[in-house]
Structures are given as structure tokens and as C-alpha cells.
Design a protein around this motif. Structure first.
Motif, short mmCIF file in Angstrom:
data_model
loop_
_atom_site.label_atom_id
_atom_site.label_comp_id
_atom_site.label_asym_id
_atom_site.label_seq_id
_atom_site.Cartn_x
_atom_site.Cartn_y
_atom_site.Cartn_z
N VAL A 132 13.06 1.22 71.67
CA VAL A 132 13.66 2.53 71.50
C VAL A 132 13.33 3.34 72.75
O VAL A 132 12.16 3.47 73.12
CB VAL A 132 13.12 3.25 70.25
N ASP A 133 14.35 3.86 73.42
CA ASP A 133 14.13 4.62 74.64
C ASP A 133 13.60 6.02 74.29
O ASP A 133 14.19 6.73 73.47
CB ASP A 133 15.43 4.75 75.43
N ILE A 134 12.50 6.41 74.90
CA ILE A 134 11.87 7.68 74.56
C ILE A 134 12.76 8.86 74.91
O ILE A 134 12.79 9.86 74.18
CB ILE A 134 10.50 7.80 75.29
N PHE A 135 13.54 8.75 75.99
CA PHE A 135 14.39 9.87 76.38
C PHE A 135 15.55 10.05 75.40
O PHE A 135 15.93 11.16 75.06
CB PHE A 135 14.92 9.65 77.80
N LYS A 136 16.08 8.92 74.91
CA LYS A 136 17.14 9.01 73.90
C LYS A 136 16.58 9.58 72.60
O LYS A 136 17.25 10.36 71.92
CB LYS A 136 17.73 7.63 73.65
N LEU A 137 15.36 9.16 72.26
CA LEU A 137 14.74 9.67 71.03
C LEU A 137 14.50 11.17 71.14
O LEU A 137 14.77 11.92 70.18
CB LEU A 137 13.41 8.94 70.78
N ALA A 138 14.01 11.64 72.28
CA ALA A 138 13.75 13.07 72.45
C ALA A 138 15.05 13.87 72.41
O ALA A 138 15.13 14.92 71.76
CB ALA A 138 13.03 13.31 73.77
N ARG A 139 16.09 13.36 73.10
CA ARG A 139 17.37 14.06 73.11
C ARG A 139 17.97 14.09 71.71
O ARG A 139 18.55 15.10 71.27
CB ARG A 139 18.32 13.40 74.10
N SER A 140 17.84 12.98 70.97
CA SER A 140 18.36 12.92 69.61
C SER A 140 17.65 13.93 68.70
O SER A 140 18.27 14.55 67.84
CB SER A 140 18.18 11.50 69.06
N SER A 141 16.36 14.09 68.93
CA SER A 141 15.61 15.06 68.10
C SER A 141 16.11 16.48 68.34
O SER A 141 16.18 17.28 67.40
CB SER A 141 14.12 14.96 68.40
N TYR A 142 16.50 16.81 69.58
CA TYR A 142 17.04 18.14 69.87
C TYR A 142 18.43 18.31 69.26
O TYR A 142 18.79 19.37 68.77
CB TYR A 142 17.08 18.39 71.37
N GLU A 143 19.22 17.24 69.30
CA GLU A 143 20.59 17.33 68.79
C GLU A 143 20.61 17.48 67.27
O GLU A 143 21.39 18.27 66.72
CB GLU A 143 21.37 16.09 69.21
N LYS A 144 19.76 16.71 66.57
CA LYS A 144 19.79 16.72 65.11
C LYS A 144 18.97 17.85 64.51
O LYS A 144 19.35 18.42 63.47
CB LYS A 144 19.28 15.39 64.57
N PHE A 145 17.83 18.15 65.13
CA PHE A 145 16.90 19.10 64.51
C PHE A 145 16.54 20.26 65.44
O PHE A 145 15.55 20.95 65.22
CB PHE A 145 15.62 18.37 64.08
N GLY A 146 17.36 20.48 66.46
CA GLY A 146 17.08 21.56 67.41
C GLY A 146 17.26 22.95 66.84
O GLY A 146 16.88 23.94 67.47
N SER A 147 17.84 23.04 65.65
CA SER A 147 18.03 24.35 65.03
C SER A 147 16.74 24.95 64.48
O SER A 147 16.72 26.10 64.05
CB SER A 147 19.06 24.24 63.90
N ILE A 148 15.68 24.14 64.47
CA ILE A 148 14.39 24.67 64.01
C ILE A 148 13.91 25.73 65.00
O ILE A 148 13.78 25.47 66.19
CB ILE A 148 13.35 23.54 63.90
N ARG A 149 13.66 26.93 64.51
CA ARG A 149 13.27 28.04 65.37
C ARG A 149 11.76 28.28 65.29
O ARG A 149 11.13 28.04 64.26
CB ARG A 149 14.01 29.32 64.95
N ALA A 150 11.22 28.77 66.40
CA ALA A 150 9.77 29.01 66.46
C ALA A 150 9.35 30.07 65.45
O ALA A 150 8.29 29.95 64.82
CB ALA A 150 9.38 29.43 67.87
N ASP A 151 10.17 31.12 65.26
CA ASP A 151 9.78 32.17 64.31
C ASP A 151 9.82 31.67 62.87
O ASP A 151 9.02 32.10 62.03
CB ASP A 151 10.67 33.40 64.49
N VAL A 152 10.74 30.74 62.58
CA VAL A 152 10.78 30.14 61.24
C VAL A 152 9.53 29.30 61.00
O VAL A 152 8.96 29.31 59.91
CB VAL A 152 12.05 29.29 61.07
N ILE A 153 9.11 28.58 62.03
CA ILE A 153 7.89 27.78 61.91
C ILE A 153 6.69 28.67 61.64
O ILE A 153 5.84 28.35 60.80
CB ILE A 153 7.68 26.94 63.19
#
Length: 1236
Positions: A725-746
Motif C-alpha cells: 500500500v503506497d503511503i502517499f496514496k493512503l494519505a491522499r485517500s484519507s484527505y479525500e474521504k475524511f478531510g471534512s473533519i474540522r479541528a474545532d469539531v475535534i
């Protein structure tokens, strides 16, 4: 209180006149107090609460009016009848006659108002009253809050809001008061009053809820109840303030820092008064500063000064971007309205020029800021440019001196650190000569970015920056960019020389943290060549040890070594230290303390996110219990321990740029990628294997590092490896699928989970403490838990409102469970008065101090819960001997002196006990004490066997001749038998107890006398106490007399024989002869005591042929109570008739009274008189055995000390008692009254 006169048009509306004269009227508010005006009073009282008029109006007031005027003026008001009556009486005595002199009503009015203003000014001057920012209305609300809920002045009200409290299905309209430490509610509707007090530290859940019935409500949950408040005018403001106060309370439970911070509130500059409290404004400013620091990764001590809307000219796209400028003491920051468009950080230490540019229609109110590296930033559309420039100029002046200091310090590097800068583990990475093409392209892309967007801390941070991070940071730039994105570069720049000083201070010092560091040094990336030699290990040791000394609350925690090892690979030693500081204190708060609270909080956040984003997997993972297992190992090491090294550093790249949201996104991506395999797992082991294999397969094909074996692969099975599993693809995928998570919500989720986690930890601590000591005491588990709650509550209350010791000293979460909460003597006094059965009478406080000193075994002026329970357990569940031993021991210890009226001697201390005791009765008690516990058998055991035999015979005959008053003989023998059995096992303990001297005996008598206050058998106990005190006093005097004889005999044994001795006499005969026919005392030198000879002192038995009772017995109270010179006396009790010989005794105190057989008294002094000044006899003493046996002679005292204690009732009473000005609240909800 007197107030500045205010005009009132309708004096009679809603008020009842109670007193009146030509100029003044005293009125009471309808609906206040008993008989408050019937239905009209009920309606007025209800309206006052609902409309908040009661916050502005006290229930009593005094009006001023001239006879011909229709306008009244309020000149005083009061919260109680006593207060307002004092003002009224002062007016009648001091003002009425003076006013009659004036002829003009205007003059009268001017005089009255001026006089009232003068009284107010004089009061403020005498009481050092300082003006503050709070409005009069808020001050009235604060006063009402303290009165309603019994809070002290130290409990600061933050704000109050109108709302409804739901009691069952019935709403109660009233007011919600939010103070620093408590949430309180008050309602008064049609004669029914409701009060509620909940401590912030007891809240387990705080959330906004919305239902069809209650669209806007706040739900407050504790361990026992849920409380719902609704119908808010501004629910968002209320909830944010409640959330902030609860967060402060959790912080106080966690590490005590909040106590020290909050005691300094408020700290505000003078501003125009607003309709909120100064404390509320301060808390708002604190919240804004926290958000500001988190947004721009600034140091923890940076405070926001202000912010304003503006535009920023961005040269890279030639646009004016709308956003906000933030100004603080050391930084100017900017962020765009669109979150990811652009952000900027300008440290004032980098600023060279700040100037106002010419305004135009296109660019109104521009401001130009130039930095030392020749970058210029152009801001425009500033509303108050002149004020802003002045503030920045002020901060720049403060910064200039710091810059010169930095330059001097950075030019002087310590010698030991120099070589490491050139030969650090960093060289293992940067020395590679065969860089790949991709690595070269990455470097060129970053260099181009620096040219276009700037380089260093003042770089424009845009979406392009984020894209470059996701593509991977070049190995050679990683350390520099980590410092930049984490904000560590700012702390390092503003603390030159700090790390070197820490290293020098920590060298050669050892503690628990350094031991753990040494143990883990060789476990830190052992597979990497940088840590296979002493140089890398030494650097790691210095960084970890320096941080442990910087932050002892954290010290060292496992996983810190792994993270620090990676930091050292890409940065210099000092840089790695500041990266570790940023990681532990800002980016992963509370992760690395002893209880990994931060990691547990984020574990709860991760569960919430998993429920929201992968709902089909959430239930399965919960059943398997996998989420809690994986999250700790993933989060604590930022995936460094579960991924191949070259892939994990890419995760670290993203983490330093975007914060904790990267970790949550990546974790969700890993779960999402394995969703089908995880759903088919049957247990947690299988699920962990699936995830382990997947993470092992994550690779970084762009890495130029040699392959490093990964330890985590040992956890996987021998099956086929997972596809790469390519780490760069995994990181980019995490932003695409779950990038809506906001710091203030956390952060919102973190708050919710922090409440749950810390309260769970507190409950666990309570259970562990109870489990530890439940086998050591007779208390039940439930009783111990309730007592622990009270113990902890007393600690917290003193932390809120002050105490005699520092709260940080008393609460240390890093200590073992039993040591975490400790109380000092002031807190112990409160618990003693509420719980301990001996807490009665005037000497309760001094007894509590003595009790505390006894329990404080290590002498640190603090006691833990175990010590508290040990003392309380003896009083509740101990047998008679244990209780009396405890009572005796608390008086043997040095205690505080009593007041000036303390008696000078044991005789005066017990004089009031003897009114009902006849000489005959006294003689019987003296004789019994001497036979059973007195010093005679012990003293003469070795040498005077004849005397011992006589006493043994008398011991048998005693009970036949003299029945003991108020004592059942079988019970007496029963207790003596029990005591003898107990003595066999604890003989050494009893013998080891020190003797009680005369001053301690006085205190013991006082304590006994005061303990029986309001007892049902009070008079009987007083009489028994008098008898015991008399008996002990006589034993002490006789013991002193015979111990003096013993000392003389021992001294004579060592003297050489002279002509007066009989050389033919045997030793025993000589001893007996010496005892029977002693020589007269010799007169010593001037410094020695001069004692008169004793004449014809006889030991007589108590047979019928004795002389009258007045011979050789205690001087009765009637004979001596007028002799003020007498301080103590000695009694020679009945003995053998055959021992009618003279006794010689040495070292008798000056004020000792000796009793002759003819009733005459002899003593030292002029003309046979005793000296007028008296003092405590230092040679006087009694033993515990004597004290115990004496108490056993009085059945009333035996019953009192054997009385069972209802522990549950005392705990319940302690939970509900409200002390004046200081309520003791348990950790459950405290409802003062909730009627209806």
C-alpha cells in the motif's frame, strides 16, 4: 448598605411600610419573609425571580422624603432586617434632630444626600474598597448568589441566565448562576422555592440537546442525576461558558495548574463597564487566546491582544484576500475567511518597519509591514489603523531588548554541544550520495515554493503548501519544515540557551524518570544504525532527561523514546528538544502523563468518529474491543511503532502540518480499507492480525533510506503478505474521504470525552483506594466510598476557597492512589466536626488539631485517606481499650496551648470536679488505684518483698471490705480480664506509651469535660469524669513521691559506706532500715532546692481501729478551695498498719503540699505558707495503665466509650450540612431544598 441616593416615583408600589417619621421611611418588599402579603406577596415574589428584579432590589430599603415633595430617594437597602434596622437607628439618633434646624427643604435634601455620600466614601476608605469593572446590577446579583447558596466571598460569580429547570415534567422558571466552581439554580414560584447546587468537578456530561418539546436545552449529567435546563435567551453563550468552566474543573482534577491560574482572575485593563462581569470578560479573553494559539501553533504563554477584519495582498496570485488580522504580544497573524486559502505568521522579532501607506479608493487604510529578510506584507481595509499601529509599536519596543539578548546567547554555545551539531544522527540521513530522481524533484519543488511564497516562519501557507506536504518532504528539509509547521521554531528562537542550561542542570541527577529513560534507551529504534552507537544514545539521553526536568508532571512516558529518536534523525539536538516540547505540550496535550489521559480522550473521539464515518463497522469493532487496543498504540507513537519507518515519517510530516486530524483521518482510512476482512473476524486477535498485516505492507517507494527491519511484523502470522500500500496514496485517500473533519469539531469532541475519561479515572482511583484499605478496617465498601467522596470534596473545597497549604502539594495525580488526595489540618478540622463522635464542646477544635498530629505519621502536615480512615475507624469500630488508647495518645503529643484562663495546676484544673466527693470516697478510690495500678507494687517488687506480700493480701481483701460505688463488680472484673487478655498481645505497645505529664493531664480533663455536651447522660458523665480526674491526680502525686524515694535509694546505693552505717547488716535489712528510719534531708547549696523535713507521716490501713477519716487523707475541697496558693497536693493512701514509720523523699516540688497525720499541712514558703505563684509540676506523671484502670471504675464512662457509632447517619449528615459561608458539597448533586 448605604447607596448613592436614587429617585423613586411610587414609594408604595409592591412595598410595605414598616416604620416612618417625617423624613425617612423603612419598607419591606412584598412576598419576602413570613406573612409576605398573601396572594399579592406571592405574585410579587414570583415576578421578582422571573423578571430578575430581585437581583436589583434588596428586600428592605430606606427612603428619604421631604414633607412637601412627591419624589422619594432610596438612601439605603439591606438583605436582612438586622442590617436595615442598624441604618434606621443611626438615622434616628444622628440625623433627625439635625434636620429640624434647617428651614429650607432644598437645604435638607442637599444635606442628607451629601451626608450619605460621605458615609459611603468613608466606608470605602476604611475597608479599602476598590472600584472594579462590574456594574451595580451584577454586584447585586453576586450578593444574592452568595446569600442564596451560602457561598463565601472567594466564590466568584461569572454570569447568570434566565431559564427553566425541569423537575420531572414540570418546568421551574428561575435563574441559572454559573460561578467558577459551581452551577447553581434558584426558583421561587407562588411560595415554592427550589435550589440546586452542582460542582463543576462532578459533571460527567454536558451537552446541548434538541427535542420537539425542548428545541433548545442544556443537559447536565452527574453520577447520580440528569438536569435539564431550557428556554434560554442565548443558549450558545450559556453553553460555551458552562463548557469552559467545566473544562477548567477537569484541568484542576488532572494536574492542579488550573487552581493557581484561576486564583489570579480577573486580570483586566480598565475598560468601560459592560453588562457582564469582569470575570466573564476575562474567561472570554482566555478562550479566544486558546483558539488563537491553537490556530497558529504559538507558544502556550502567548495572549491575544485583539483582532480586526482586513485584507491581505498576496503577491503569488496578485489578489486582496479577505480575512482577519490577530495581534498579540509577540506575533502578528492573518488567516483568510476561507480556511485553507492563506495563513500568515509574522513574529515581531522579524519585523523591521511598520508604516502607514497612503489611502486610496482601491486600497483604503493600508498598513505595510517589512521584515528583516526583505519580505513586505500589505494589509488594507483596517477600521482603526492608527490605534493598531500604536499597539504594534508598543509591542515592538518590548521585543527589541529581547533580540539583543538572543544574539549574545546564541553566539556562546557550550563546548560539549558543539561536536554534536556536526556529527548528529542527522548525518546518517543526509550523507547519502545517491539521491533518487523523485527526491531531487521534491527538493526543486520546495525551493520553487520558497521563492514564490517565502521561506522561514513568515512564509505564506496556502493550499499549495499542503499539496507539497502530501507529496512528501525531502529528507534534507524535513527537520527544518517540522520546526516551522509545529511552531517549535518560535519557542526555540525566544528561549536561547534554555536547552543547554537544562542539560547542565540535569547532568548527574537521578530520579524515577531517569531510571526509566536508561531502561528504554536501547529499545529506541534499535534497528536504525544511528542508535547502535553511544553517540546517538547519548543525544537521546540528553533530550529525554532535559524534558523530564523541564516538565516533571510528565517526566518520562513510554513511547516518548521512539518519537524522540525519529526527531533526532532529522534535526539537531536542541531542535529535537523543542519539537518534543511542541508535541507533548501543544499538539498532543496530556498524551504522555502518567495516566495517558490525552490518548484516552482521543480514543473516545476516535470511537465517535468511527460511529459517524464507518457505521457498518463500528458495532463489530466495539464487540471485538479492537478500537481501544489499536488507538493507543497508533496515537501515542504517531504510527511510528506500527508502520515501516520510511512510511511512518510521511505520517509525521502531515501531522506537524495539519495536527491531530491527520491521525484520525488515517486511522479511519485504515479501518475503511479493511472493512470486509474486519467484519468477518471472530475475535480481537484475528482483527489485530488483519490490521497488523495491512500496516506492515504500507511502503514508501520514494524513500532513499536503506531498508530497516520493522519489529511490528513479528505480530503478523505466516500467511501471505498483504499487497503493498503506497503511503502517499493512503494519505491522499484519507484527505479525500475524511478531510471534512474540522479541528474545532475535534476540540468539541475532546471536551465531551475529557469529562468522561477524567471522571472514570476518578472513579477508578476511588475503587482502588477502597480496595486497598477495605481489609484494614471494619468499614463497609459503601461507607469507604462515601467517606472518600467527603475527603476529596473537602480537599477540593479548600482548593477553591483557600487553605493553609498549596493545593499542588496536597494533590499529585502521579503519586500512588492513596497519596493523590491529602488534606491539611484546617480541612481535617471541618471533617472532624462533621464525622467524629468526639467533636463536641469548646475543646473540639484543639482536639482535632491533636488528632491530626497523631495521624500525621510522617510529619509533613498532611494526611492521606488511609491515615484518616485509621483514626476514624478506631472511634467507630474500635473496642474500649483502643478508643481509650487513642484518646490518651492524642494528649501525650504536644498540643496547642489553651487560652489565658488555663489553670496553673492539676489541682485547679480538677477543682470543680470534687464537690460531690467525700474524703471517705476519695480514700477508697486512692486505695484501689494504688493496689491495682499504682506505683507501689512496681516500685518495691525487687527489694521490698514483704511490702509486696502485704499489698497482695490487701488486694484480695479489698473487695470484701469496700464495695466500689456506681460500679457492678462482675462487669469490673470482666473488663479487667479483657484488658489483661489484650495486654498480653499488646504489652510492648502499652509499655512503650509515654507518660502523661501534668499539663497534658489538664488538657485531657478539659477534653473529657467538653466531650459530653448535650449528651443524654451528661450529668452522670460529668460526675464520673470528676471521680476519674481526682483518682488520676492522686495517683500522679503518689507516683511522684515514691519515684523520688526510689531515686534517693539508688543514689545511696552508690555512696561509700560511712561511720553511721551498720557493716554487719544485710543488704536487704539495710535497705529496709533505710526505708524505716531515714536521716533528715540535708541542706544543699544555693542552686539546689531546699526542702523541709517531713515529720510523722504515717501509712495507715483502713481497718475500723483507724483514727478518724481526717487523719492522713486527702484535703477536702471545702478546706482548700479558698487557698489560691495551692497548686498541687500529695496524698499518702492507706497502707499497712505495721509500717508506722517515717518516710524520706527527695526532690519534692516547691509547691507540693504534704499531709501530716494530725491534719496539718507543711510546705515551703515564708512562715510555712506556700508561694503565691504556682506552676505546672514537671515531675508529676501518670501511665496509660493507670488511666485505663481509672476509667474502668466508672461505668458511665465505659458505656460512653463503648457506645456504637452510626456511621451511615454521620455520613448522611455530613453530606447535607451547610456550614456558614462554606457549604460542604458531596460529589453527588446537592439539593438544598426542592419543594413541590
Amino acid at each position: 448598605m448605604w447607596i448613592s441616593p436614587e429617585d423613586v416615583l411610587l414609594a408604595g408600589a409592591l412595598w410595605i411600610t414598616e416604620r416612618a417619621n417625617p423624613y425617612f421611611i423603612l419598607q419591606k418588599r412584598k412576598g419576602h419573609g413570613d406573612g409576605g402579603g398573601g396572594l399579592a406577596g406571592l405574585l410579587v415574589g414570583t415576578l421578582d425571580v422571573v423578571l430578575d428584579s430581585s437581583a436589583r432590589m434588596a428586600p428592605y430599603r430606606i427612603l428619604y422624603q421631604t414633607p412637601e415633595s412627591l419624589v422619594y430617594s432610596i438612601i439605603a437597602h439591606g438583605t436582612s432586617r438586622k442590617e436595615i434596622t442598624e441604618h434606621w437607628e443611626w438615622l434616628e439618633h444622628n440625623m433627625l434632630q439635625t434636620l429640624s434646624i434647617f428651614e429650607n427643604e432644598n437645604d435638607i435634601t442637599t444635606f442628607v444626600k451629601g451626608k450619605v455620600q460621605g458615609i459611603i466614601a468613608e466606608y470605602n476608605k476604611n475597608h479599602d474598597v476598590k472600584e472594579d469593572d462590574d456594574t451595580d446590577k451584577f454586584k447585586e446579583a453576586s450578593a444574592k448568589f452568595r446569600k442564596l447558596f451560602g457561598m463565601p466571598e472567594e466564590e466568584k460569580l461569572v454570569n447568570y441566565y434566565s431559564c427553566s429547570y425541569w423537575k420531572g415534567k414540570v418546568p421551574r422558571q428561575g435563574w441559572l448562576y454559573l460561578s467558577i466552581n459551581h452551577l447553581c439554580f434558584y426558583s421561587y414560584l407562588l411560595g415554592k422555592e427550589a435550589k440546586l447546587v452542582v460542582r463543576w468537578a462532578d459533571i460527567t456530561q454536558l451537552e446541548k440537546s434538541a427535542t420537539l418539546l425542548l428545541p433548545d436545552a442544556i443537559k447536565v449529567s452527574t453520577r447520580n442525576k440528569e438536569h435539564v435546563f431550557s428556554v434560554f435567551l442565548n443558549i450558545n453563550e450559556t453553553f460555551k461558558l458552562a463548557e469552559q468552566l467545566a473544562n477548567i474543573a477537569m484541568r484542576q482534577l488532572l494536574d492542579n495548574k488550573g487552581f493557581e491560574e484561576d486564583r489570579s482572575l480577573p486580570k483586566l485593563k480598565k475598560k468601560s463597564p459592560k453588562k457582564v462581569s469582569a470575570l466573564k470578560r476575562d474567561l472570554d479573553a482566555r478562550a479566544k487566546s486558546e483558539r488563537y494559539r491553537a490556530l497558529f501553533r504559538l507558544p502556550k504563554d502567548e495572549k491575544l491582544d485583539g483582532h480586526t477584519d482586513c485584507t491581505l495582498w498576496t503577491p503569488f496570485n496578485k489578489m486582496h484576500i479577505l480575512g482577519q488580522m490577530f495581534v498579540s504580544t509577540n506575533y502578528i497573524c492573518f488567516t483568510s475567511k476561507e480556511e485553507t486559502l492563506c495563513s500568515l505568521i509574522i513574529p515581531l522579532r522579524e519585523v523591521a518597519i511598520v508604516e502607514k501607506a497612503d489611502s486610496s479608493n482601491v486600497l483604503p487604510s493600508p498598513l505595510s509591514i517589512s521584515t528583516k529578510n526583505r519580505m513586505t506584507f500589505l494589509f488594507a481595509n483596517l477600521k482603526d489603523r492608527d490605534f493598531l499601529v500604536q499597539r504594534i509599536s508598543d509591542f515592538l519596543q518590548q521585543t527589541t531588548s529581547k533580540i539583543y539578548l538572543e544574539r549574545e546567547l546564541t553566539s556562546l554555545l557550550p563546548a560539549w554541544l558543539g561536536p554534536f551539531y556536526h556529527t548528529s544522527p542527522h548525518d546518517y540521513v543526509s550523507s547519502s550520495h545517491t539521491r533518487g530522481a523523485k527526491e531531487f524533484l521534491k527538493e526543486q519543488a520546495w525551493k520553487t515554493h520558497f521563492t514564490e511564497y517565502g521561506q522561514g516562519v513568515c512564509m505564506y501557507r496556502t493550499e499549495k503548501t499542503k499539496e507539497l506536504v502530501l507529496q512528501g518532504i525531502p529528507e534534507s528539509m524535513r527537520g527544518e519544515l517540522w520546526l516551522l509547521f509545529s511552531g517549535a521554531i518560535n519557542e526555540m528562537a525566544t528561549h536561547p540557551g534554555y536547552y543547554e542550561d537544562l542539560v547542565e542542570k540535569s547532568m548527574g541527577k537521578y530520579n524515577l524518570a531517569t531510571e526509566e529513560i536508561e531502561r528504554d534507551l536501547h529499545r529506541s529504534l534499535p534497528e536504525h544504525p544511528a542508535f547502535q552507537n553511544e553517540m546517538g544514545i547519548a543525544a537521546l539521553r540528553r533530550v529525554l532527561t532535559a524534558y523530564a526536568f523541564r516538565n516533571p508532571n510528565i517526566g518520562y512516558c513510554q513511547a516518548m523514546n521512539i518519537v524522540t529518536s525519529v526527531l533526532l534523525l532529522y534535526s539537531k539536538e536542541e531542535e529535537a528538544f523543542w519539537l518534543l516540547v511542541a508535541l507533548c505540550e501543544r499538539m498532543l496535550p496530556d498524551y504522555y502523563n502518567t495516566r495517558v489521559v490525552g490518548a484516552l480522550v482521543d480514543q473516545g473521539v476516535f470511537e465517535e468518529l468511527a460511529r459517524e464515518y464507518v457505521p457498518q463497522l463500528y458495532d463489530c469493532m466495539q464487540d471485538l474491543g479492537v478500537i481501544s487496543t489499536i488507538s493507543l498504540s497508533w496515537f501515542l507513537t504517531i504510527f511510528l511503532s506500527v508502520m515501516p519507518f520510511e512510511s511512518a515519517v510521511v505520517v509525521v510530516d502531515c501531522f506537524f502540518y495539519d495536527g491531530i486530524k491527520v491521525i484520525f483521518q488515517l486511522a479511519l482510512s485504515v479501518l475503511d480499507a479493511n472493512i470486509h476482512q474486519l467484519l468477518s473476524c471472530k475475535d480481537d486477535g484475528e482483527a489485530m492480525t488483519v490490521l497488523g498485516r495491512y500496516l506492515d505492507s504500507v511502503s514508501n517507494k520514494d524513500s532513499t533510506l536503506p531498508p530497516i527491519p520493522h519489529l511490528h511484523s513479528l505480530l503478523t502470522d505466516n500467511g501471505e503478505p498483504h499487497p503493498e500500500v503506497d503511503i502517499f496514496k493512503l494519505a491522499r485517500s484519507s484527505y479525500e474521504k475524511f478531510g471534512s473533519i474540522r479541528a474545532d469539531v475535534i476540540e468539541q469532541m475532546r471536551f465531551k470525552q475529557r469529562l468522561r475519561v477524567i471522571q472514570t479515572i476518578e472513579d477508578t482511583t476511588k475503587r482502588n483506594v477502597v480496595r486497598t484499605i477495605v481489609t484494614e478496617t471494619a468499614f463497609s465498601v459503601d461507607e469507604l466510598e462515601e467517606l472518600y467522596v467527603l475527603f476529596k470534596a473537602e480537599h477540593l473545597t479548600s482548593c477553591y476557597w483557600g487553605g493553609s497549604s498549596n493545593p499542588t502539594e496536597r494533590h499529585d495525580p502521579s503519586l500512588p492512589y492513596l497519596e493523590q488526595y491529602r488534606i491539611d489540618v484546617e480541612q481535617f478540622k471541618d471533617l472532624f466536626s462533621l464525622l467524629f463522635p468526639w467533636a463536641n464542646g469548646a475543646h473540639s477544635e484543639s482536639l482535632a488539631v491533636r488528632f491530626f498530629r497523631l495521624l500525621d505519621q510522617n510529619g509533613d502536615a498532611l494526611i492521606n485517606f488511609r491515615e484518616f480512615i485509621n483514626g476514624f475507624g478506631v472511634l467507630c469500630h474500635g473496642d474500649l481499650t483502643e478508643k481509650l488508647k487513642m484518646f490518651y495518645k492524642v494528649h501525650v503529643l504536644p498540643g496547642e496551648c489553651s487560652g489565658p484562663e488555663e489553670p496553673d495546676s492539676a489541682f485547679e484544673a480538677t477543682q470543680y470536679f470534687f464537690e460531690d466527693i467525700t474524703p471517705e470516697t476519695s480514700l477508697i478510690y486512692i486505695f484501689s488505684a494504688l493496689v491495682f495500678t499504682g506505683p507501689l507494687p512496681l516500685l518495691f517488687w525487687r527489694k521490698y518483698t514483704v511490702i509486696v506480700c502485704v499489698f497482695s493480701a490487701l488486694r484480695c481483701a479489698f473487695f470484701l471490705c469496700f464495695p466500689v460505688k456506681k460500679l457492678n463488680a462482675p462487669e469490673y472484673r470482666h473488663y479487667l480480664k479483657l484488658w489483661n487478655q489484650d495486654t498480653k498481645s499488646t504489652q510492648e505497645n502499652t509499655k512503650d506509651l509515654p507518660k502523661l505529664n501534668q499539663s497534658q493531664f489538664i488538657e485531657l480533663c478539659k477534653t473529657l469535660y467538653s466531650m459530653f455536651s448535650e449528651d443524654v447522660a451528661e450529668q452522670e458523665l460529668y460526675h464520673a469524669t470528676a471521680t476519674v480526674a481526682s483518682l488520676l491526680l492522686e495517683m500522679g502525686e503518689v507516683g511522684k513521691l515514691f519515684s523520688s524515694c526510689s531515686r534517693e535509694e539508688r543514689s545511696q546505693e552508690h555512696k561509700p559506706e560511712d561511720g553511721n552505717s551498720d557493716p554487719t547488716a544485710s543488704p536487704d535489712a539495710q535497705d529496709l532500715g533505710d526505708f524505716s528510719n531515714p536521716p533528715h534531708l540535708e541542706q544543699g547549696d544555693e542552686e539546689s532546692e531546699q526542702l523541709p523535713p517531713m515529720q510523722d507521716i504515717k501509712l495507715e490501713d483502713s481497718s475500723p481501729k483507724d483514727t478518724p477519716a481526717s487523719s492522713a487523707m486527702l484535703i477536702s475541697d471545702d478546706e482548700t478551695k479558698d487557698d489560691t496558693s495551692m497548686s498541687s497536693y500529695s496524698v499518702l493512701s492507706a497502707g499497712s498498719h505495721e509500717l508506722d514509720e517515717k518516710l524520706q523523699c527527695e526532690d519534692i516540688a516547691d509547691d507540693t503540699v504534704l499531709v501530716r497525720s494530725n491534719g496539718e499541712r507543711s510546705g515551703r514558703g515564708r512562715g510555712g505558707q506556700l508561694p503565691h505563684g504556682t506552676s505546672v509540676d514537671k515531675d508529676w506523671a501518670i501511665t496509660f495503665e493507670q488511666f485505663l484502670a481509672s476509667v474502668l471504675t466508672e461505668h458511665a464512662l465505659v458505656r460512653y466509650f463503648e457506645r456504637s457509632v452510626d456511621v451511615a447517619a454521620r455520613i448522611t449528615n455530613a453530606k447535607n450540612v451547610r456550614k456558614v459561608g462554606r457549604p460542604l458539597l458531596s460529589t453527588s448533586d446537592y439539593e438544598i431544598s426542592l419543594s413541590g
